[in-house]
Write a protein that holds these residues in place. Structure first.
Motif, short mmCIF file in Angstrom:
data_model
loop_
_atom_site.label_atom_id
_atom_site.label_comp_id
_atom_site.label_asym_id
_atom_site.label_seq_id
_atom_site.Cartn_x
_atom_site.Cartn_y
_atom_site.Cartn_z
N LEU A 124 8.07 12.60 -23.51
CA LEU A 124 7.38 13.76 -22.93
C LEU A 124 8.25 15.01 -23.07
O LEU A 124 7.75 16.10 -23.39
CB LEU A 124 7.02 13.51 -21.47
CG LEU A 124 5.91 12.47 -21.24
CD1 LEU A 124 5.76 12.15 -19.76
CD2 LEU A 124 4.58 12.96 -21.80
N ALA A 125 9.56 14.84 -22.89
CA ALA A 125 10.47 15.98 -23.05
C ALA A 125 10.44 16.46 -24.50
O ALA A 125 10.47 17.67 -24.76
CB ALA A 125 11.90 15.58 -22.66
N ALA A 126 10.36 15.52 -25.44
CA ALA A 126 10.29 15.88 -26.86
C ALA A 126 9.06 16.74 -27.13
O ALA A 126 9.12 17.75 -27.82
CB ALA A 126 10.26 14.62 -27.72
N CYS A 127 7.93 16.33 -26.56
CA CYS A 127 6.70 17.10 -26.76
C CYS A 127 6.81 18.47 -26.11
O CYS A 127 6.35 19.47 -26.66
CB CYS A 127 5.51 16.33 -26.19
SG CYS A 127 5.21 14.77 -27.06
N THR A 128 7.42 18.54 -24.93
CA THR A 128 7.60 19.83 -24.25
C THR A 128 8.42 20.78 -25.10
O THR A 128 8.04 21.92 -25.33
CB THR A 128 8.32 19.62 -22.90
OG1 THR A 128 7.52 18.76 -22.10
CG2 THR A 128 8.52 20.94 -22.18
N HIS A 129 9.57 20.28 -25.60
CA HIS A 129 10.45 21.16 -26.37
C HIS A 129 9.83 21.59 -27.69
O HIS A 129 10.17 22.64 -28.22
CB HIS A 129 11.80 20.48 -26.61
CG HIS A 129 12.57 20.29 -25.35
ND1 HIS A 129 13.45 19.25 -25.17
CD2 HIS A 129 12.57 20.99 -24.19
CE1 HIS A 129 13.96 19.34 -23.95
NE2 HIS A 129 13.43 20.38 -23.35
N GLY A 130 8.94 20.79 -28.23
CA GLY A 130 8.31 21.15 -29.48
C GLY A 130 6.98 21.85 -29.29
O GLY A 130 6.30 22.17 -30.26
N GLY A 131 6.58 22.04 -28.03
CA GLY A 131 5.30 22.68 -27.75
C GLY A 131 4.12 21.83 -28.19
O GLY A 131 3.02 22.35 -28.44
N MET A 132 4.33 20.50 -28.30
CA MET A 132 3.25 19.63 -28.77
C MET A 132 2.45 19.10 -27.58
O MET A 132 2.60 17.95 -27.15
CB MET A 132 3.86 18.47 -29.56
CG MET A 132 4.69 19.00 -30.73
SD MET A 132 5.81 17.79 -31.41
CE MET A 132 4.65 16.72 -32.20
N VAL A 133 1.60 19.96 -27.07
CA VAL A 133 0.92 19.67 -25.82
C VAL A 133 -0.03 18.47 -25.94
O VAL A 133 0.01 17.55 -25.11
CB VAL A 133 0.15 20.90 -25.32
CG1 VAL A 133 -0.51 20.61 -23.98
CG2 VAL A 133 1.10 22.09 -25.18
N GLU A 134 -0.85 18.47 -26.98
CA GLU A 134 -1.84 17.39 -27.10
C GLU A 134 -1.15 16.03 -27.25
O GLU A 134 -1.56 15.05 -26.63
CB GLU A 134 -2.78 17.64 -28.28
CG GLU A 134 -3.70 18.83 -28.08
CD GLU A 134 -4.44 18.82 -26.73
OE1 GLU A 134 -4.87 17.73 -26.28
OE2 GLU A 134 -4.55 19.90 -26.11
N ASP A 135 -0.10 16.00 -28.08
CA ASP A 135 0.64 14.74 -28.23
C ASP A 135 1.19 14.27 -26.88
O ASP A 135 1.08 13.11 -26.53
CB ASP A 135 1.81 14.92 -29.20
CG ASP A 135 1.34 15.18 -30.61
OD1 ASP A 135 1.15 14.19 -31.34
OD2 ASP A 135 1.14 16.35 -30.96
N GLY A 136 1.78 15.21 -26.15
CA GLY A 136 2.36 14.88 -24.85
C GLY A 136 1.32 14.28 -23.92
O GLY A 136 1.57 13.26 -23.28
#
Length: 497
Positions: A233-245
């Motif tokens: 989830l942190a990875a998605c946050t830092h990459g701005g990958m909201v849908e993936d998160g």
DNA sequence: TATTTACTCT
């Protein structure tokens, strides 16, 4: 056994009824009391012993350390007779400091141990695991590398504990390639090994790698746990990958049967808030299966600040102050918002409340390792022996930075913010001091690695980009939650953090 | 009989 069942009274009766008691029976009793946190009882038994061995001492040290009483732990440690001071006593002290976030003390004790160990004890795997964890937290790469060399020299096996600790140290010191090399060298890998790699990719803004690491892990038959999901989830946050998160968040309970904890909600609210999806974030908080805490609301407040949603911000602050009347971030936020509207009376009231409630902000602190020594800097710090040189380095950079396009953050707000904030603005932020010290004390062209306890502010982030360009140095700054690699005027986070 | 690794917001 009775201690494990939560019956110290039964254990004590058995002990008292024993026909004869040797040092082992005493030690068992001490360990039992100390494990269940009853240090008073443990101490009484300990004091009554005529003969003690290293087990008695290390149980007592570990017991105090577990309760966070490092002073008592250290007093005991210093009293251990030289003959009884074996590797486990040392380990109890080193790990005690590490687990209580006293990382520099842990390193100091370890270095003391090395001094003594030429003649007596040698560090073992447990010692190194604890010290490596401290190195990871401090960003002490030189010492970490030295330990890596020591492991190789002594041909120690890279088991799960040691391998994981070493890999994590490299990751948290900014060397993700080394972290992966250690991971690859490990014969056996567990969920922690994989989580370290996923979390390392996340911290370095390599969201794709984090996600592919997660799927590799599944292919290798390792089941993710709740901490693995925090990393992804942190990875998605830092990459701005909201849908993936959001997909991973859903997958967590649906496919892996892991019920989201308040920590996971914290991640998701952060994910949505940073991306500006504030009402979705608020909806999630209002429909959580566990009660939201200050951290969850704080994540939303961060979003309100970035996207200037003041109405929501006020609402969120009210909820936070219900849970924690001393929440520093809320007061700082409020006074900034009021001041930005010119509502100075409210801003002043806010400052008054802060003082009344004795709100304490965590002071910004950064550190840098030079020649095996960790140098620590606080906001506006002038206590370093080379302070004069550091400040003149900063002043000499000023004009060059402006020429290169740096505009210091002198928004109207800064005139009205509270006293402490004003100090922040007047004094230097700690990361600039650490970087300036790095510039004057390391060779031209070498990478400067700084660790900061808080998040880097926009102004310093801009400054770092420009500095990396004009001094032609790579600056690696680890803040509270991720890495920024500044190079040639750009940052690896692409200004999204 | 004692000691060890990954962890959400400001």
């Amino acid at each position: 056994m009775y201690f494990k069942f939560g019956r110290p009274d039964v254990a004590r009766r058995l002990f008292d009824e024993m026909p004869q008691r040797d040092v082992v029976s005493y030690n068992t009793l001490i360990a039992g009391y100390s494990n269940c946190g009853n240090l008073a009882a443990a101490g009484e038994v300990f004091d009554g012993m005529t003969e003690r061995n290293p087990v008695s001492w290390s149980s007592m040290i570990a017991g105090h350390a577990r309760r966070g009483d490092l002073v008592s732990a250290r007093e005991l440690f210093d009293r251990v007779p030289a003959a009884d001071r074996n590797v486990v006593c040392w380990n109890a002290m080193v790990s005690g400091y590490t687990q209580n976030e006293r990382f520099s003390e842990a390193v100091k004790v370890f270095q003391m141990m090395l001094q003594e160990s030429r003649t007596s004890v040698q560090p073992n795997e447990v010692t190194l695991v604890s010290v490596l964890s401290s190195c990871a937290n401090l960003g002490a790469l030189d010492l970490g590398k030295w330990i890596d060399g020591y492991i190789k020299k002594r041909r120690m096996a890279l088991g799960l504990f040691l391998g994981n600790a070493l890999s994590d140290m490299y990751a948290k010191c900014g060397c993700i390639v080394e972290a992966k090399k250690v991971f690859d060298r490990m014969v056996e890998k567990d969920v922690i090994s994989w989580t370290i790699i996923i979390s390392a990719s996340a911290m370095h803004g390599l969201s794709e790698e984090a996600i592919s690491g997660f799927h590799d892990m599944l292919v290798h038959g390792i089941k993710p746990n709740d901490i693995t999901f925090m990393a992804i989830l942190a990875a998605c946050t830092h990459g701005g990958m909201v849908e993936d998160g959001l997909n991973y968040f859903e997958m967590m309970s649906r496919e892996f049967g892991i019920n989201p904890k308040v920590e996971h909600y914290g991640c998701v609210v952060d994910l949505l808030s940073r991306a500006g999806r504030l009402s979705e974030a608020e909806d999630i908080i209002n429909s959580m299966s566990v009660p939201p805490n200050v951290v969850v609301w704080g994540a939303l407040l961060g979003g309100c600040r970035i996207y200037k949603d003041d109405a929501r911000g006020e609402r969120v602050v009210r909820r936070i102050l219900e849970l924690d009347p001393e929440h520093a971030g809320s007061y700082v936020y409020l006074s900034t918002v009021y001041a930005s509207f010119g509502r100075l009376e409210e801003a002043a009231k806010c400052r008054l409340k802060m003082r009344e409630n004795r709100v304490v902000k965590t002071p910004g602190c950064s550190w840098i390792e030079v020649d095996n020594t960790v140098h620590e800097f606080f906001v506006g710090d002038r206590s370093h022996p080379q302070s004069d040189k550091i400040y003149s380095m900063i002043s000499s950079l000023g004009p060059r930075m402006k020429l290169a396009g740096y505009v210091p953050n002198t928004s109207v707000v800064s005139q009205f913010i509270d006293e402490e904030e004003k100090e922040d603005a007047l004094f230097m932020h700690s990361e600039r001091l650490a970087v300036a010290f790095g510039l004057i004390s390391t060779k031209e062209g070498t990478t400067i690695r700084v660790v900061k306890n808080l998040r880097v502010c926009t102004d310093c982030h801009d400054a770092m980009k420009i500095i990396s360009k004009i001094v032609e140095r790579e600056i690696v700054l680890r803040d509270r939650s991720r890495f920024h690699h500044f190079k040639e005027g750009r940052c690896s986070c692409k200004d999204y953090w």
